[in-house]
Design a protein around this motif. Structure first.
Motif, PDB file in Angstrom:
ATOM      1  N   GLU A  56      87.614  -0.308 -40.789  1.00 45.48           N
ATOM      2  CA  GLU A  56      88.430  -1.247 -40.019  1.00 45.48           C
ATOM      3  C   GLU A  56      87.807  -2.642 -40.039  1.00 45.48           C
ATOM      4  O   GLU A  56      86.604  -2.805 -40.217  1.00 45.48           O
ATOM      5  CB  GLU A  56      88.538  -0.766 -38.567  1.00 45.48           C
ATOM      6  N   TYR A  57      88.652  -3.664 -39.809  1.00 48.14           N
ATOM      7  CA  TYR A  57      88.183  -5.046 -39.787  1.00 48.14           C
ATOM      8  C   TYR A  57      87.046  -5.246 -38.796  1.00 48.14           C
ATOM      9  O   TYR A  57      86.030  -5.865 -39.111  1.00 48.14           O
ATOM     10  CB  TYR A  57      89.320  -6.007 -39.415  1.00 48.14           C
ATOM     11  N   LYS A  58      87.233  -4.731 -37.588  1.00 46.28           N
ATOM     12  CA  LYS A  58      86.233  -4.940 -36.535  1.00 46.28           C
ATOM     13  C   LYS A  58      84.875  -4.376 -36.955  1.00 46.28           C
ATOM     14  O   LYS A  58      83.841  -5.019 -36.773  1.00 46.28           O
ATOM     15  CB  LYS A  58      86.703  -4.303 -35.233  1.00 46.28           C
ATOM     16  N   GLU A  59      84.882  -3.172 -37.513  1.00 46.83           N
ATOM     17  CA  GLU A  59      83.639  -2.541 -37.958  1.00 46.83           C
ATOM     18  C   GLU A  59      82.976  -3.369 -39.067  1.00 46.83           C
ATOM     19  O   GLU A  59      81.760  -3.582 -39.056  1.00 46.83           O
ATOM     20  CB  GLU A  59      83.941  -1.132 -38.463  1.00 46.83           C
ATOM     21  N   LEU A  60      83.774  -3.860 -39.991  1.00 40.61           N
ATOM     22  CA  LEU A  60      83.235  -4.671 -41.087  1.00 40.61           C
ATOM     23  C   LEU A  60      82.697  -6.009 -40.590  1.00 40.61           C
ATOM     24  O   LEU A  60      81.681  -6.493 -41.078  1.00 40.61           O
ATOM     25  CB  LEU A  60      84.309  -4.892 -42.155  1.00 40.61           C
ATOM     26  N   GLU A  61      83.389  -6.587 -39.610  1.00 40.82           N
ATOM     27  CA  GLU A  61      82.906  -7.847 -39.035  1.00 40.82           C
ATOM     28  C   GLU A  61      81.573  -7.657 -38.333  1.00 40.82           C
ATOM     29  O   GLU A  61      80.679  -8.493 -38.443  1.00 40.82           O
ATOM     30  CB  GLU A  61      83.944  -8.422 -38.067  1.00 40.82           C
ATOM     31  N   GLU A  62      81.432  -6.558 -37.615  1.00 38.54           N
ATOM     32  CA  GLU A  62      80.170  -6.270 -36.932  1.00 38.54           C
ATOM     33  C   GLU A  62      79.038  -6.034 -37.923  1.00 38.54           C
ATOM     34  O   GLU A  62      77.924  -6.516 -37.731  1.00 38.54           O
ATOM     35  CB  GLU A  62      80.324  -5.065 -35.995  1.00 38.54           C
ATOM     36  N   GLU A  63      79.319  -5.292 -39.002  1.00 39.16           N
ATOM     37  CA  GLU A  63      78.301  -5.004 -40.020  1.00 39.16           C
ATOM     38  C   GLU A  63      77.872  -6.258 -40.770  1.00 39.16           C
ATOM     39  O   GLU A  63      76.689  -6.443 -41.048  1.00 39.16           O
ATOM     40  CB  GLU A  63      78.835  -4.005 -41.058  1.00 39.16           C
ATOM     41  N   SER A  64      78.846  -7.107 -41.108  1.00 37.19           N
ATOM     42  CA  SER A  64      78.555  -8.250 -41.978  1.00 37.19           C
ATOM     43  C   SER A  64      78.231  -9.536 -41.236  1.00 37.19           C
ATOM     44  O   SER A  64      77.580 -10.419 -41.787  1.00 37.19           O
ATOM     45  CB  SER A  64      79.750  -8.510 -42.895  1.00 37.19           C
ATOM     46  N   GLY A  65      78.709  -9.661 -40.001  1.00 41.30           N
ATOM     47  CA  GLY A  65      78.520 -10.909 -39.267  1.00 41.30           C
ATOM     48  C   GLY A  65      79.548 -11.965 -39.635  1.00 41.30           C
ATOM     49  O   GLY A  65      79.475 -13.100 -39.177  1.00 41.30           O
ATOM     50  N   ILE A  66      80.518 -11.617 -40.464  1.00 42.98           N
ATOM     51  CA  ILE A  66      81.592 -12.530 -40.860  1.00 42.98           C
ATOM     52  C   ILE A  66      82.760 -12.312 -39.907  1.00 42.98           C
ATOM     53  O   ILE A  66      83.205 -11.189 -39.705  1.00 42.98           O
ATOM     54  CB  ILE A  66      82.025 -12.271 -42.316  1.00 42.98           C
ATOM     55  N   HIS A  67      83.283 -13.399 -39.338  1.00 42.64           N
ATOM     56  CA  HIS A  67      84.307 -13.258 -38.302  1.00 42.64           C
ATOM     57  C   HIS A  67      85.714 -13.618 -38.748  1.00 42.64           C
ATOM     58  O   HIS A  67      86.636 -13.547 -37.964  1.00 42.64           O
ATOM     59  CB  HIS A  67      83.933 -14.091 -37.076  1.00 42.64           C
ATOM     60  N   ASN A  68      85.901 -13.993 -39.998  1.00 39.15           N
ATOM     61  CA  ASN A  68      87.244 -14.316 -40.477  1.00 39.15           C
ATOM     62  C   ASN A  68      87.645 -13.383 -41.630  1.00 39.15           C
ATOM     63  O   ASN A  68      88.266 -13.804 -42.589  1.00 39.15           O
ATOM     64  CB  ASN A  68      87.324 -15.778 -40.904  1.00 39.15           C
ATOM     65  N   ILE A  69      87.317 -12.123 -41.495  1.00 42.41           N
ATOM     66  CA  ILE A  69      87.561 -11.147 -42.561  1.00 42.41           C
ATOM     67  C   ILE A  69      89.055 -11.003 -42.854  1.00 42.41           C
ATOM     68  O   ILE A  69      89.444 -10.925 -44.017  1.00 42.41           O
ATOM     69  CB  ILE A  69      86.918  -9.793 -42.200  1.00 42.41           C
ATOM     70  N   HIS A  70      89.867 -10.981 -41.829  1.00 41.71           N
ATOM     71  CA  HIS A  70      91.305 -10.820 -42.040  1.00 41.71           C
ATOM     72  C   HIS A  70      91.825 -11.921 -42.974  1.00 41.71           C
ATOM     73  O   HIS A  70      92.571 -11.653 -43.932  1.00 41.71           O
ATOM     74  CB  HIS A  70      92.039 -10.852 -40.708  1.00 41.71           C
ATOM     75  N   TYR A  71      91.446 -13.155 -42.735  1.00 45.57           N
ATOM     76  CA  TYR A  71      91.873 -14.281 -43.570  1.00 45.57           C
ATOM     77  C   TYR A  71      91.353 -14.144 -44.996  1.00 45.57           C
ATOM     78  O   TYR A  71      92.086 -14.354 -45.960  1.00 45.57           O
ATOM     79  CB  TYR A  71      91.379 -15.594 -42.946  1.00 45.57           C
ATOM     80  N   ARG A  72      90.102 -13.764 -45.153  1.00 46.88           N
ATOM     81  CA  ARG A  72      89.507 -13.602 -46.486  1.00 46.88           C
ATOM     82  C   ARG A  72      90.202 -12.480 -47.263  1.00 46.88           C
ATOM     83  O   ARG A  72      90.464 -12.612 -48.446  1.00 46.88           O
ATOM     84  CB  ARG A  72      88.017 -13.312 -46.378  1.00 46.88           C
ATOM     85  N   PHE A  73      90.487 -11.372 -46.578  1.00 43.07           N
ATOM     86  CA  PHE A  73      91.162 -10.258 -47.237  1.00 43.07           C
ATOM     87  C   PHE A  73      92.585 -10.636 -47.647  1.00 43.07           C
ATOM     88  O   PHE A  73      93.079 -10.206 -48.686  1.00 43.07           O
ATOM     89  CB  PHE A  73      91.185  -9.024 -46.342  1.00 43.07           C
ATOM     90  N   LYS A  74      93.234 -11.449 -46.823  1.00 46.02           N
ATOM     91  CA  LYS A  74      94.584 -11.914 -47.154  1.00 46.02           C
ATOM     92  C   LYS A  74      94.543 -12.755 -48.432  1.00 46.02           C
ATOM     93  O   LYS A  74      95.413 -12.620 -49.293  1.00 46.02           O
ATOM     94  CB  LYS A  74      95.163 -12.734 -46.002  1.00 46.02           C
ATOM     95  N   LYS A  75      93.523 -13.583 -48.576  1.00 48.17           N
ATOM     96  CA  LYS A  75      93.379 -14.383 -49.795  1.00 48.17           C
ATOM     97  C   LYS A  75      93.161 -13.484 -51.008  1.00 48.17           C
ATOM     98  O   LYS A  75      93.716 -13.739 -52.087  1.00 48.17           O
ATOM     99  CB  LYS A  75      92.215 -15.371 -49.646  1.00 48.17           C
ATOM    100  N   ILE A  76      92.376 -12.432 -50.849  1.00 46.18           N
ATOM    101  CA  ILE A  76      92.130 -11.491 -51.949  1.00 46.18           C
ATOM    102  C   ILE A  76      93.430 -10.781 -52.335  1.00 46.18           C
ATOM    103  O   ILE A  76      93.768 -10.673 -53.520  1.00 46.18           O
ATOM    104  CB  ILE A  76      91.028 -10.476 -51.581  1.00 46.18           C
ATOM    105  N   ARG A  77      94.161 -10.281 -51.340  1.00 44.47           N
ATOM    106  CA  ARG A  77      95.426  -9.591 -51.626  1.00 44.47           C
ATOM    107  C   ARG A  77      96.400 -10.508 -52.349  1.00 44.47           C
ATOM    108  O   ARG A  77      97.055 -10.107 -53.317  1.00 44.47           O
ATOM    109  CB  ARG A  77      96.058  -9.069 -50.334  1.00 44.47           C
TER     110      ARG A  77
END
Length: 105
Positions: A56-77
Motif C-alpha cells: 500500500e502507498y502508506k506502507e511504502l511512504e513509511e518505508e521510503s520516507g517519500i511523501h508524494n508516492i501517489h503523484y510519482r506513481f501516477k507519472k509512471i503509469r
C-alpha cells in the motif's frame, strides 16, 4: 530444489495450467529499462514493490520516507500508457499482441 511428495494434496494449482509467455518477460525488461532511464531508481524500485508485492502507498511512504508516492506513481503509469508505446516499438507490438489475444477470450 524442494521435494514435493504430496503435490496432489495441494489441490488445484493454476501455474501448471498456465502457458509460459516469453513476451511477458521481454515486456517487463523493456518497462524496467525505460523506467530507469526516465525516473530515479528509488522511485522505480518502490513502484515495483507496489505492483509486485501489492504494498500500500502508506506502507511504502513509511518505508521510503517519500511523501508524494501517489503523484510519482501516477507519472509512471502515464509514462507506461502514453509515452512508452510511442518511444519503444517492440513494447507497442507486445501490448498489441496481448490486446488481440485477450480480446478474443
Amino acid at each position: 530444489t524442494k521435494r514435493m511428495d504430496y503435490f496432489e494434496e495441494l489441490g488445484e494449482v493454476d501455474i501448471i495450467y498456465e502457458e509460459y509467455v516469453p513476451e511477458m518477460d521481454e515486456m517487463m525488461d523493456i518497462v524496467q529499462h525505460e523506467l530507469y532511464q526516465e525516473f530515479d531508481r528509488e522511485t522505480v524500485d518502490i513502484w515495483f514493490k507496489h505492483i509486485i508485492e501489492k504494498k500500500e502507498y502508506k506502507e511504502l511512504e513509511e518505508e521510503s520516507g517519500i511523501h508524494n508516492i501517489h503523484y510519482r506513481f501516477k507519472k509512471i503509469r502515464n509514462f507506461i500508457r502514453y509515452e512508452l508505446p510511442l518511444k519503444n516499438r517492440r513494447f507497442k507490438e507486445i501490448m498489441d499482441a496481448f490486446d488481440m489475444k485477450f480480446s478474443k477470450k
